[in-house]
Design an enzyme around this catalytic site. Sequence first.
Site, PDB file in Angstrom:
ATOM      1  N   ASP A  24      69.609 100.625  57.302  1.00 20.01           N
ATOM      2  CA  ASP A  24      68.372 101.372  57.089  1.00 20.01           C
ATOM      3  C   ASP A  24      67.384 100.478  56.340  1.00 20.01           C
ATOM      4  O   ASP A  24      67.642 100.081  55.214  1.00 20.01           O
ATOM      5  CB  ASP A  24      68.704 102.639  56.282  1.00 20.01           C
ATOM      6  CG  ASP A  24      67.453 103.387  55.853  1.00 20.01           C
ATOM      7  OD1 ASP A  24      66.400 103.205  56.503  1.00 20.01           O
ATOM      8  OD2 ASP A  24      67.538 104.151  54.872  1.00 20.01           O
ATOM      9  N   ASN A  26      64.095 101.282  55.638  1.00 21.17           N
ATOM     10  CA  ASN A  26      62.986 101.929  54.916  1.00 21.17           C
ATOM     11  C   ASN A  26      63.433 103.006  53.931  1.00 21.17           C
ATOM     12  O   ASN A  26      62.617 103.779  53.436  1.00 21.17           O
ATOM     13  CB  ASN A  26      61.956 102.490  55.908  1.00 21.17           C
ATOM     14  CG  ASN A  26      62.558 103.582  56.793  1.00 21.17           C
ATOM     15  OD1 ASN A  26      63.741 103.910  56.650  1.00 21.17           O
ATOM     16  ND2 ASN A  26      61.776 104.134  57.681  1.00 21.17           N
ATOM     17  N   ASP A  28      65.005 105.805  54.231  1.00 25.23           N
ATOM     18  CA  ASP A  28      65.000 107.246  54.540  1.00 25.23           C
ATOM     19  C   ASP A  28      66.401 107.775  54.840  1.00 25.23           C
ATOM     20  O   ASP A  28      66.570 108.935  55.222  1.00 25.23           O
ATOM     21  CB  ASP A  28      64.030 107.574  55.683  1.00 25.23           C
ATOM     22  CG  ASP A  28      64.476 106.966  57.008  1.00 25.23           C
ATOM     23  OD1 ASP A  28      65.503 106.249  57.041  1.00 25.23           O
ATOM     24  OD2 ASP A  28      63.790 107.198  58.023  1.00 25.23           O
ATOM     25  N   ASP A 101      71.501 102.242  76.186  1.00 24.80           N
ATOM     26  CA  ASP A 101      72.304 103.353  76.686  1.00 24.80           C
ATOM     27  C   ASP A 101      71.453 104.158  77.667  1.00 24.80           C
ATOM     28  O   ASP A 101      70.382 104.644  77.301  1.00 24.80           O
ATOM     29  CB  ASP A 101      72.708 104.244  75.498  1.00 24.80           C
ATOM     30  CG  ASP A 101      74.137 104.712  75.582  1.00 24.80           C
ATOM     31  OD1 ASP A 101      74.490 105.309  76.607  1.00 24.80           O
ATOM     32  OD2 ASP A 101      74.888 104.491  74.610  1.00 24.80           O
ATOM     33  N   ASP A 198      75.903 106.279  80.303  1.00 20.30           N
ATOM     34  CA  ASP A 198      76.616 107.427  79.747  1.00 20.30           C
ATOM     35  C   ASP A 198      77.213 108.309  80.851  1.00 20.30           C
ATOM     36  O   ASP A 198      76.512 108.641  81.817  1.00 20.30           O
ATOM     37  CB  ASP A 198      75.609 108.243  78.917  1.00 20.30           C
ATOM     38  CG  ASP A 198      76.280 109.263  78.034  1.00 20.30           C
ATOM     39  OD1 ASP A 198      77.124 108.874  77.224  1.00 20.30           O
ATOM     40  OD2 ASP A 198      75.945 110.463  78.150  1.00 20.30           O
ATOM     41  N   HIS A 329      81.714 104.754  69.199  1.00 20.53           N
ATOM     42  CA  HIS A 329      81.110 105.818  68.392  1.00 20.53           C
ATOM     43  C   HIS A 329      81.738 107.187  68.634  1.00 20.53           C
ATOM     44  O   HIS A 329      81.387 108.146  67.954  1.00 20.53           O
ATOM     45  CB  HIS A 329      79.612 105.874  68.687  1.00 20.53           C
ATOM     46  CG  HIS A 329      79.358 106.267  70.124  1.00 20.53           C
ATOM     47  ND1 HIS A 329      79.664 105.445  71.186  1.00 20.53           N
ATOM     48  CD2 HIS A 329      78.864 107.399  70.669  1.00 20.53           C
ATOM     49  CE1 HIS A 329      79.371 106.060  72.310  1.00 20.53           C
ATOM     50  NE2 HIS A 329      78.874 107.250  72.026  1.00 20.53           N
TER      51      HIS A 329
END
Length: 561
Positions: A24, A26, A28, A101, A198, A329
């Site tokens: 990350d 920034n 957030d 993807d 996918d 994942h």
Amino acid sequence: MTTSNPEWWKSAIVYQVYPKSFCDSNGDGVGDLNGIRSKLDYLVELGADVIWLNPIFASPQVDNGYDISDYRAIEPTLGTMADFDALLREAHAKGLKIILDLVVNHTSDQHRWFQEACRSRKNPYHDYYIWRDKIPNNWGSSFGGPAWTYVESVGQYYLHCFAPEQCDLNWDNPEVRAAVYDEMRFWLDRGIDGFRMDVITLISKDPALPDGPVIQNKAYGSYYAGCATGPHVHEYLQEMEHEVLSRYDVMTVGEAPHTSADQAQLYVGADRGELDMVFHFDHMHLDYDENGKYAKTRVYLPDLKRVMSVWQEKIAACGGWNSLYWSNHDQARAVSRFGNESPEWREKSAKMLGVCLHLMQGTPYVYEGEEIGMVNAHFSSIDQYRDVEALDTFRDFTGRKGFSEADTLELLALKSRDNARTPMQWTSGHAAGFTTGEPWIQASGNEGEVNVEAAMANPDSVWHFYQRLIALRHNRASVTDGHYELLAPDDEKVYAYLRRTEDETLVVLCNFSDEEVSFELSAEVVWDASGLVISNEPDAAAELSRTVALAPYAAHVYAIR
Ligand code: GLC
């Protein structure tokens, strides 16, 4: 690696980045494209050739980006199109390729096509989706509930194999296919290097929409019988190749649920003009029980060897190419599942798994964190989970199935997809160094022990071992080209195989157990001289002997000439 070789992906390593969880930039709490860009040198140093990014497109994030509302826009929490262009430019400048993807079995219910489709039955987009006046069959969605949802404005039900917010496209409509090809060209013309597709084996539905068997103790029937490898799937993929892919120098890997090695030959066989590789699930299903994936069963090694060997042999026989993976994942962490996550054996078993996979025929996929031997998160409260599938499973198991909360949490801790989605562990600091803010999902908690900073500082780490394994694939032709041959199929502890070329034979010996074992090499392997190629033990013998003593989780590779 150069693109002058049209099959450049055969000697490549693909590194999979889950953008939300990688880095990350920034603060957030959500990983982003600039974060990925800041880690390109890291990936180059590891030796990766290709980066596969999980979906980065605009999405309501019901399924973390697998519900796309605009194929041509970047998901705002991940960055902007300018960020993407900068990432691609910099990656290319460093010799890295990027594949995206392609999620085109379904779109988000927020996609303009679906919104239009719901206006009226006469709307030109209505036929972009699969509608029925009555629920035609017993299919259940992958994430719980029926696979059909009613839309009042048109008085019909639409099909969704996944969440209700993921509406299946009607590939039998030529306009849908043309629209998908346009979206593909948009990205290919921007310079990307290919697609991971996918659930691509599900795009052609059996028009009869037959009932599916109720399996795995589920409330509904399986949709696979009417969706996987349907009547037109090969025709559509060949059309896609002809219309789009053949015009670009790219690689493709199709996610292929419910596909046997025999069926896969038709997707990847030489001259089929379909896909370069598929991801199969046969090895992922070996530790399932009557409740499906949420089981405590451990994989029985002879089964694993049988499944991997069938794929090695059948894909080679059709002139195709394998994809090799232990995790992604959607799966638990490989060390926790196939190795041994205890502090004593974590690193050694991670290296052993690396050897076993990377020495096979095919293109290895390294899932983020695998290169430092990341393990499951061991969450103990349902509040720590984020994944739509984990939350649905919790409801289903503690409700309909009558499991206790404690038992259900134990199963989630073993197999939930969130195990793979916890932040990449860069340091031992706040949120594993993934963000300066509040991470969208908690770090695993073991980052004090398992992190990139520590791994890179330690020459004996899993990281350095992966770097050597990857270099081996780049530098040793037999690793790419060798013919695979399984040894001792019934041995319950050792996975041993050969990779033969005319010049040399590689002998790969992996002890999957925490016991020392003795392995006899069959007399058919004859040699004049042998040498150690790679091992996860500092004092491995320099030469191979007929009887090899393998310490717990030992992995050795010898070359015989
Ligand atoms: C694939 C993805 C998974 C997603 C599903 C629906 O299996 O890998 O993450 O939930 O498709 O798109």
